[in-house]
Design an enzyme around this catalytic site. Structure first.
Site, PDB file in Angstrom:
ATOM      1  N   LYS A   1      23.783  53.555  31.109  1.00 14.70           N
ATOM      2  CA  LYS A   1      22.880  52.396  31.014  1.00 14.70           C
ATOM      3  C   LYS A   1      23.775  51.184  30.734  1.00 14.70           C
ATOM      4  O   LYS A   1      23.545  50.388  29.818  1.00 14.70           O
ATOM      5  CB  LYS A   1      21.862  52.641  29.882  1.00 14.70           C
TER       6      LYS A   1
ATOM      7  N   ASP B   1      17.662  55.714  33.837  1.00 10.97           N
ATOM      8  CA  ASP B   1      16.221  55.738  34.148  1.00 10.97           C
ATOM      9  C   ASP B   1      15.994  56.098  35.624  1.00 10.97           C
ATOM     10  O   ASP B   1      15.108  56.886  35.957  1.00 10.97           O
ATOM     11  CB  ASP B   1      15.513  54.429  33.748  1.00 10.97           C
TER      12      ASP B   1
ATOM     13  N   ASP C   1      21.015  64.994  26.250  1.00 14.84           N
ATOM     14  CA  ASP C   1      19.992  65.787  25.582  1.00 14.84           C
ATOM     15  C   ASP C   1      18.651  65.641  26.308  1.00 14.84           C
ATOM     16  O   ASP C   1      17.961  66.620  26.616  1.00 14.84           O
ATOM     17  CB  ASP C   1      19.879  65.301  24.127  1.00 14.84           C
TER      18      ASP C   1
END
Ligand code: NAD
Length: 340
Positions: A175, A208, A232
């Site tokens: 990100k 995302d 995770d």
């Protein structure tokens, strides 16, 4: 059998469904013919009550002595209480690579087929460093620690593994558009390692978009390298794509030690009911055998799991069946014996 190798392996049975699934894995390993001397140690809530600490020194020193452990899940209190013992264990043993293979199985009813990807999650830093403060009433701060060293070593581990296992495509998941310094450092570190592997196709993808692409077209992914938190979350997402947490194995690997455990947690909602799916922990035990050089036995266990799932006869409720943990384990053992 005379002359057969014997392994000393540390076992943390864990909380919730941990004792049920680790005992199933022990039964399967015993049936597979590998000789293991298990040294059972405590961690988590049980250890806290008995020894006043969630991770006793003896637990760490026994894992260090044996170098290998199999571990059931450990419960972490939510929003209060002691810090995650799983995180502490990974940090104390420097188990920097969390490896999670995600593969579709015939017989498990899901939206997609032909998924075969491997997640490499950095296991020692990021928001899991546990550095949190309440800086003023109503204002909390959590520190996201990303280092070049840890990012480079997980990338090296993933690329090396990809190359030696005939994989073709590596995605770095990030990100860095928003977290320019921290995720930017991770991305730059992976990018540098990628230059040493020109034979592997290298891509970068924002986390995302990666989540959406995984849900829409998971087959495009082969090897994913991620920081701790994204790793995770994406692990559970991809587990959902192939039938759930009950079947996804995992390994925490460092330069000196390795601890094998499934992706799932202690599943308090089904603990003690005898219906937990043991295949994730059995699969983790197979990864452990592979790590120990017992490739043939590991392959036999994996083949038996594939057959069992394809037959759909003895499946636990998470896979739409009615079998108990014991029944599924016994059916698997029958298959392992047949494959001998
Ligand atoms: P979870 O993985 O325990 O459970 C999520 C869902 O998956 C539940 O509905 C559960 O019943 C199901 N599930 C998980 N494993 C299954 C299995 N083997 N067979 C059938 N169904 C299974 O996640 P959670 O509920 O978010 O976490 C519970 C506890 O576990 C928390 O304290 C968490 O911190 C801990 N945890 C530990 C580890 C670990 O030890 N490595 C990993 C994840 C979560």
């Amino acid at each position: 059998m005379a002359g057969q190798k014997k392994y000393n392996i540390t076992l943390i049975t864990g909380d919730g469904i941990g004792p049920e699934v680790t005992s199933a894995a022990r039964k399967v390993l015993a049936a597979s013919g590998v000789i293991i001397d298990w040294e059972v140690v405590e961690a988590g809530q049980q250890a806290l009550e008995k020894h006043g600490t969630t991770l006793p020194d003896d637990t760490i020193s026994l894992i260090k002595r044996n170098r290998i452990a199999l571990k059931g899940p450990l419960t972490t209190p939510i929003g209060e209480g002691f810090r995650s013992v799983n995180v502490e264990l990974r940090k104390s043993l420097d188990l920097y690579a969390n490896v999670r293979p995600i593969r579709s199985s015939l017989g498990v009813s899901v939206h997609h087929s032909a998924i075969d990807l491997v997640i490499f999650r950095e296991n020692t830093e990021d928001l899991y460093a546990g550095l949190e403060n309440e800086i003023a009433p109503g204002v909390a701060q959590g520190l996201k620690i990303i280092t070049e060293c840890a990012s480079t070593r997980i990338a090296r581990f993933a690329f090396k593994w990809a190359q030696s296992h005939g994989r073709r495509v590596v995605h770095a998941v990030h990100k860095a558009n928003i977290m320019k310094k921290s995720d930017g450092l991770f991305l730059n570190s992976v990018r540098k390692v990628a230059q040493d592997y020109p034979q592997l196709e290298y891509h970068e993808i924002i986390v995302d978009n990666c989540a959406m692409q995984l849900v829409m077209r998971p087959q495009q992914f082969d090897v994913l390298v991620l920081t701790n938190l994204y790793g995770d979350i994406i692990s559970d997402l991809t587990a959902g794509l192939i039938g759930g947490l009950g079947i996804v194995p995992g390994a925490n690997i460092g330069d000196k030690y390795a601890v094998f455990e499934s992706v799932h947690g202690s599943a308090p909602d089904i603990a003690g009911k005898g219906i937990a799916n043991p295949l994730a922990t059995i699969g983790s035990a197979a990864m452990m055998l592979q790590h120990l050089g017992e490739e043939k036995t590991a392959a036999r266990i994996r083949a038996a799991i594939t057959l069992l799932l394809a037959e759909k006869q003895q499946l636990t409720p998470d896979l739409g069946g009615k079998a108990s943990t014991h029944e599924m384990t016994d059916a698997l053992i029958e298959k392992i014996k047949l494959l001998k």
